[in-house]
Design a protein around this motif. Sequence first.
Motif, mmCIF file in Angstrom:
data_model
loop_
_atom_site.group_PDB
_atom_site.id
_atom_site.type_symbol
_atom_site.label_atom_id
_atom_site.label_comp_id
_atom_site.label_asym_id
_atom_site.label_seq_id
_atom_site.Cartn_x
_atom_site.Cartn_y
_atom_site.Cartn_z
ATOM 1 N N SER A 1 3.645 22.221 17.754
ATOM 2 C CA SER A 1 2.800 22.386 16.588
ATOM 3 C C SER A 1 3.187 23.649 15.824
ATOM 4 C CB SER A 1 1.329 22.489 17.028
ATOM 5 O OG SER A 1 0.543 23.004 15.976
ATOM 6 N N VAL A 2 3.644 23.458 14.585
ATOM 7 C CA VAL A 2 3.977 24.604 13.744
ATOM 8 C C VAL A 2 2.712 25.429 13.473
ATOM 9 C CG1 VAL A 2 4.772 25.273 11.446
ATOM 10 C CG2 VAL A 2 5.973 23.470 12.699
ATOM 11 N N ALA A 3 1.594 24.746 13.281
ATOM 12 C CA ALA A 3 0.333 25.460 13.019
ATOM 13 C C ALA A 3 -0.035 26.350 14.211
ATOM 14 C CB ALA A 3 -0.785 24.458 12.746
ATOM 15 N N GLU A 4 0.118 25.814 15.410
ATOM 16 C CA GLU A 4 -0.250 26.612 16.582
ATOM 17 C C GLU A 4 0.756 27.732 16.840
ATOM 18 O OE1 GLU A 4 -1.143 23.967 19.811
ATOM 19 O OE2 GLU A 4 -2.764 23.023 18.677
ATOM 20 N N GLU A 5 2.010 27.448 16.575
ATOM 21 C CA GLU A 5 3.016 28.522 16.689
ATOM 22 C C GLU A 5 2.681 29.661 15.733
ATOM 23 O OE1 GLU A 5 7.077 27.348 16.158
ATOM 24 O OE2 GLU A 5 6.915 25.741 17.636
#
Lengths: 332, 181
Positions: free
Chosen positions: B147-151
């Motif tokens: 997940s780019v958002a979580e990264e």
Amino acid sequence: MNTAELICPAGTPAALRTAVDAGADAVYCGFQDATNARNFPGLNFTPEELRESVAYAHAKGAKVLLTLNTYPPAGKVDLWRQAADTGARLGIDAFIVADMGVADYVARSHRGIRLHLSVQAAASSPEAIRYYCEHFGVKRVVLPRILTIPEIREVRKEVPCEIETFIFGNHGLMVEGRCSLTNYLTGQSTNMDGVCSPASDVEYTRHDDGSISSQLAGFTIDCFGPDEKAGYPTICKGRYTAPHRSEGYYAFEEPVSLNLSRLLPELIDAGVNAFKIEGRQRSKSYVREVVSAFRHAVDDIRAGRSANVADLVALTEGQKQTQGAFETKKWR
Amino acid sequence: MATVTMDMNVDTISRAHRSGQTALSRLACLLIQPLLSRVVRRIADRHPSLFARLGPHQSTDFLIDPVELPFALHLRPDPKALVLRAVPRAAAPQAGAIIRGRFMLLLELIDSQVDGDAAFFSRHLEVSGDAEAVVRLRNALDDVDGSVAEETAEMFGPPGRSVLTALRRAYPNQSQGHSVR
């Protein structure tokens, strides 16, 4: 009971892993060239990606089927032969082919690998299917989406190979493998270049009233009102005006997806050996959701329980679904 | 940290031009830019393979337009000269491709939590300009694991995770692709 395999799409290595993890028995995919019918920008596999993907799938007990389901232009067969050789070297489990020349090459050069006949071959009669079985050793045929379940049952009795049917996804059937509409407008061929409505020729225009028109190569295909659901910019799903139909109408087909979740038990009973989910051009999200839903359904049926498939209408084209010709020949 | 009001009743696509919007937009851009620069560099470093799928569109200018935010995002995914910057809409560059939708939908598309075709069918997502560029960007991002958002949230530790959690609470139905109009 016949235990139907679940055959799932993958446009990228990440989608392949998603499909395998969601319960695919087999995943079908293609190279980044004209050898497959989803030759879309940024999609598909390099040989190295396929090698890693085959290893991933095999480690989890899933098969990988390589789509070589387009037709080489006359005299230009090298790309297809090279793709077959590469796939064989990388350990794929079956080839999905449409062209007789490609089928012949695979049958002669890679005898140990299963040959499946693509829906693009449009083999719908026992005579046609038997021809492919006898001459090229085809082990499975993917049936065109034009037969009712009773017809599938009859075909199954008369052919010496397995049968695969689509159960979900894009329902642009036309005469499969013979559609030249994209070629007519763009000069690129769905069947030889692997591109139906190439993205480079697609344009969307938003109008002041909130409607959106979709165009292919400068020709308007549809105009969706502000509150209307949309479909793919494919000519076969376009809405056109004509001298006798000035209000605009779907001349060929409508934006709608196939969903046979309610017919799975009947299809298994008719002798279908594998269920195919369409959508190599779709996202991991689609793959995860659809494969999971049908995995549960098939497992329920195998266990003698009634299948309760999740509602997938939000993923369908135009947010409409149909059982198409599988239910009745009168569907259009 | 800048506070951005998210009007849950705003139409997906249309937006009113309010007085003072430009000033607010410029301020928001100023505040968010350091964050964007850091985020895009991090993503490029961690997922270099996505550039291959972009092919010739590494040099295309994308305008990503979260309709309820006071600015748009200009992306040029050129690995040699990466650009991700917040721009007031009135000052947005000429874009080769425009992708428009609500913020959380766009974020979930990046993370493959929702399907782009389905969002298009439902009319929650609009694209214009070079459709091939959009398809390539979508396919490149879809091949990213995780997940780019979580990264991105992880880059900022507990405050980052809290913001992401708050955003997801603010858009409870987005991942189903419903109820955003």
